[in-house]
Design a protein around this motif. Structure first.
Motif, PDB file in Angstrom:
ATOM      1  N   ARG A  21       0.821  -1.227   0.000  1.00  0.00           N
ATOM      2  CA  ARG A  21       0.000   0.000   0.000  1.00  0.00           C
ATOM      3  C   ARG A  21       0.850   1.270   0.000  1.00  0.00           C
ATOM      4  N   ASP A  22       2.131   1.154   0.351  1.00  0.00           N
ATOM      5  CA  ASP A  22       2.999   2.328   0.504  1.00  0.00           C
ATOM      6  C   ASP A  22       3.359   2.878  -0.881  1.00  0.00           C
ATOM      7  N   PRO A  23       2.993   4.124  -1.157  1.00  0.00           N
ATOM      8  CA  PRO A  23       3.294   4.673  -2.495  1.00  0.00           C
ATOM      9  C   PRO A  23       4.789   4.703  -2.807  1.00  0.00           C
ATOM     10  N   GLU A  24       5.636   4.665  -1.772  1.00  0.00           N
ATOM     11  CA  GLU A  24       7.088   4.676  -2.034  1.00  0.00           C
ATOM     12  C   GLU A  24       7.626   3.290  -2.369  1.00  0.00           C
ATOM     13  N   VAL A  25       6.805   2.266  -2.222  1.00  0.00           N
ATOM     14  CA  VAL A  25       7.253   0.894  -2.519  1.00  0.00           C
ATOM     15  C   VAL A  25       6.747   0.518  -3.904  1.00  0.00           C
ATOM     16  N   SER A  26       7.688   0.209  -4.788  1.00  0.00           N
ATOM     17  CA  SER A  26       7.281  -0.142  -6.152  1.00  0.00           C
ATOM     18  C   SER A  26       7.105  -1.646  -6.324  1.00  0.00           C
ATOM     19  N   GLU A  27       7.904  -2.441  -5.589  1.00  0.00           N
ATOM     20  CA  GLU A  27       7.808  -3.901  -5.720  1.00  0.00           C
ATOM     21  C   GLU A  27       7.949  -4.533  -4.347  1.00  0.00           C
ATOM     22  N   VAL A  28       7.060  -5.491  -4.064  1.00  0.00           N
ATOM     23  CA  VAL A  28       7.190  -6.285  -2.844  1.00  0.00           C
ATOM     24  C   VAL A  28       7.557  -7.712  -3.267  1.00  0.00           C
ATOM     25  N   HIS A  29       8.630  -8.213  -2.699  1.00  0.00           N
ATOM     26  CA  HIS A  29       9.051  -9.601  -2.900  1.00  0.00           C
ATOM     27  C   HIS A  29       8.981 -10.302  -1.556  1.00  0.00           C
ATOM     28  N   ALA A  30       8.814 -11.620  -1.579  1.00  0.00           N
ATOM     29  CA  ALA A  30       8.796 -12.362  -0.321  1.00  0.00           C
ATOM     30  C   ALA A  30       9.452 -13.709  -0.529  1.00  0.00           C
ATOM     31  N   ALA A  31      10.117 -14.194   0.523  1.00  0.00           N
ATOM     32  CA  ALA A  31      10.739 -15.511   0.451  1.00  0.00           C
ATOM     33  C   ALA A  31      10.648 -16.179   1.813  1.00  0.00           C
ATOM     34  N   PRO A  32      10.192 -17.422   1.965  1.00  0.00           N
ATOM     35  CA  PRO A  32       9.488 -18.127   0.890  1.00  0.00           C
ATOM     36  C   PRO A  32       8.038 -17.679   0.746  1.00  0.00           C
ATOM     37  N   GLY A  33       7.521 -16.870   1.681  1.00  0.00           N
ATOM     38  CA  GLY A  33       6.140 -16.409   1.592  1.00  0.00           C
ATOM     39  C   GLY A  33       5.143 -17.539   1.768  1.00  0.00           C
ATOM     40  N   ASN A  34       3.882 -17.215   1.529  1.00  0.00           N
ATOM     41  CA  ASN A  34       2.834 -18.246   1.581  1.00  0.00           C
ATOM     42  C   ASN A  34       1.856 -17.966   0.438  1.00  0.00           C
ATOM     43  N   PRO A  35       0.942 -18.908   0.180  1.00  0.00           N
ATOM     44  CA  PRO A  35       0.069 -18.730  -0.992  1.00  0.00           C
ATOM     45  C   PRO A  35      -0.737 -17.434  -0.957  1.00  0.00           C
TER      46      PRO A  35
END
Ligand code: AMP
Ligand code: GLY
Length: 431
Positions: A21-35
């Motif tokens: 939601r943060d306008p300053e964040v262009s890409e969110v990546h996650a590892a390993p994350g969840n579905p």
């Protein structure tokens, strides 16, 4: 800014949602994350699975993605020095060094820091033998509070009036398979509050207080869990609570760790008891609380103040003082955790989960994934299944705690899986 979130629980899903939601964040990546996180983040390290305890592996992944900020969710990789490994490659990382994370990893160390910084907490005795435990129980008296000194995912604590139960737990910790050191504490009476602060090692930015429900059953009965639900804000909390905790707990602790040459940069979690004699620290954690983060970040208002990415990056770059304080929506949020069969003693895997889309379609309802997975090859291939103790948190947001609570439970009613467990009294007393 490109951000990589490390971890796969409900806290990490909530972090990813707020970062997105943060306008300053262009890409969110996650590892390993969840579905569940796949909807707001690009997942890495799913197959083959990333070992999040391996600092070199995490740092290489962050470098390959070209991240501007790595956010480490859980305590175990922080204690293992994963934040140090990321910073060693010159990348910004939100999360304390292994040396500072000992604040959570050892209750005895935390007590030592608090004593030095004059932070109010329960009297405690550290014991390494049954004889010492027996003496400590007699000295402090019932109700008995017996803790494993080390990391135990919220399950290393027994609070009981029964001396034999207290001794049994201590024996388990002192046994060869246990942690080896037992902390026996004075019992703290009064409501519990979780107050988090983002810090860069000198500036402390408190977030809004939340309350967690630790026991598995309604009415605060049954064994402790990682947390079965949470809500924020706390309409009953004293108006000066944040200022008082900042002045007496958070800032002195951060200053003391700085003096010791192990500055704490990351999320300082103060677990507090509001006793008749004043605020006391029950515990510190070195990372965002789970599930408190789920309702808390649902209320962060990035249209009125800095977004989560901006805050965490400023902390990682030691310039938190440059930012205005975060702002919160004038609303309430309640998270209800749905756990799997057997939790907290065990957890179940592979039970099919239905109804999430129906729950998420409700107004003011978000479903945060924790222990979920996609079924492997077989008749149910690709379907969402349980994969751990705490499976989901259903978060309701509304104008009041009562309204938010109603929304969260309406969401819970839509979701089904065999053996599901949830409390029906989360935030009930608050409205
Ligand atoms: P901890 O892992 O230290 O956070 O403890 C887990 C839970 O045990 C806390 O949230 C409290 O509900 C309870 N607890 C821990 N320490 C005390 C204490 N000194 N007095 C009363 N309850 C405690
Ligand atoms: N909700 C308790 C914790 O995160 O430790």
């Amino acid at each position: 800014m490109r951000v990589l979130v490390i971890g796969n629980g409900g806290r990490e899903h909530a972090l990813a949602l707020a970062l997105a939601r943060d306008p300053e964040v262009s890409e969110v990546h996650a590892a390993p994350g969840n579905p569940g996180m796949a909807a707001c983040a690009e997942l890495h390290g799913v197959d083959p699975r990333l070992d999040i305890m391996d600092g070199t592996a995490v740092a290489s992944l962050a470098a390959a993605i070209g991240t501007d900020l790595v956010v480490i969710g859980p305590e175990a990789p922080l204690a293992a020095g994963v934040a140090d490994a990321v910073r060693a490659l010159g990348m910004a990382c939100f999360g304390p060094s292994a040396a500072a994370a000992v604040l959570e990893g050892s209750k005895a160390f935390a007590k030592d820091v608090m004593a030095a910084a004059e932070v109010p907490t329960a009297a405690a005795l550290v014991c390494v033998s049954t004889a010492e435990v027996t003496g400590a129980l007699s000295e402090l008296g019932p109700p008995y509070v017996v803790k494993d000194d080390g990391l135990a995912a919220g399950k290393g604590v027994v609070v009981t009036d029964d001396r034999s139960v207290a001794l049994e737990h201590a024996a388990l910790v002192l046994s060869p398979s246990g942690g080896g050191r037992v902390v026996v504490e004075e019992f703290l009476d009064g409501p519990e509050v979780s107050l988090f602060a983002i810090t860069d090692g000198s500036t402390v930015v408190p977030l809004q207080p939340a309350q967690d429900f630790k026991r598995i059953h309604d009415g605060d009965l049954g064994p402790n869990t990682g947390g079965m639900g949470a809500y924020t804000p706390l309409p009953w909390a004293p108006a000066d609570l944040i200022d008082e905790v900042c002045a007496r707990v958070l800032q002195p602790t951060v200053d003391e760790l700085g003096r010791r040459g192990t500055p704490f940069q990351g999320l300082l979690y103060a677990g507090l008891a509001l006793t008749a004699r004043g605020v006391r620290v029950i515990e510190f954690n070195a990372r965002f609380g789970d599930p408190e983060t789920q309702p808390l970040l649902a209320l962060l208002d990035e249209s009125a103040g800095p977004g989560l990415g901006a805050l965490l990056l400023a902390a990682a770059e030691s310039r938190l003082h440059e930012l205005p304080p975060p702002r919160w929506r004038d609303a309430a949020a309640v998270a209800v955790v749905m756990a799997s069969r057997g939790y907290p003693a065990s957890s179940s895997h592979g039970d099919q989960i239905t109804g999430i889309a129906d729950a998420a379609a409700l107004d003011g309802v978000t479903v945060v994934h924790a222990g979920t997975d996609l079924a492997g090859p077989g008749p149910a291939a690709g379907q969402l299944v349980t994969a751990g103790g705490r499976v989901l948190a259903v978060v309701g947001v509304g104008p009041t705690v009562a309204d938010a609570r109603g929304r969260a439970y309406a969401g819970v009613q839509k979701i089904d899986f065999p053996g599901k467990q949830y409390r029906t009294d989360i935030a009930a007393a608050a409205g």
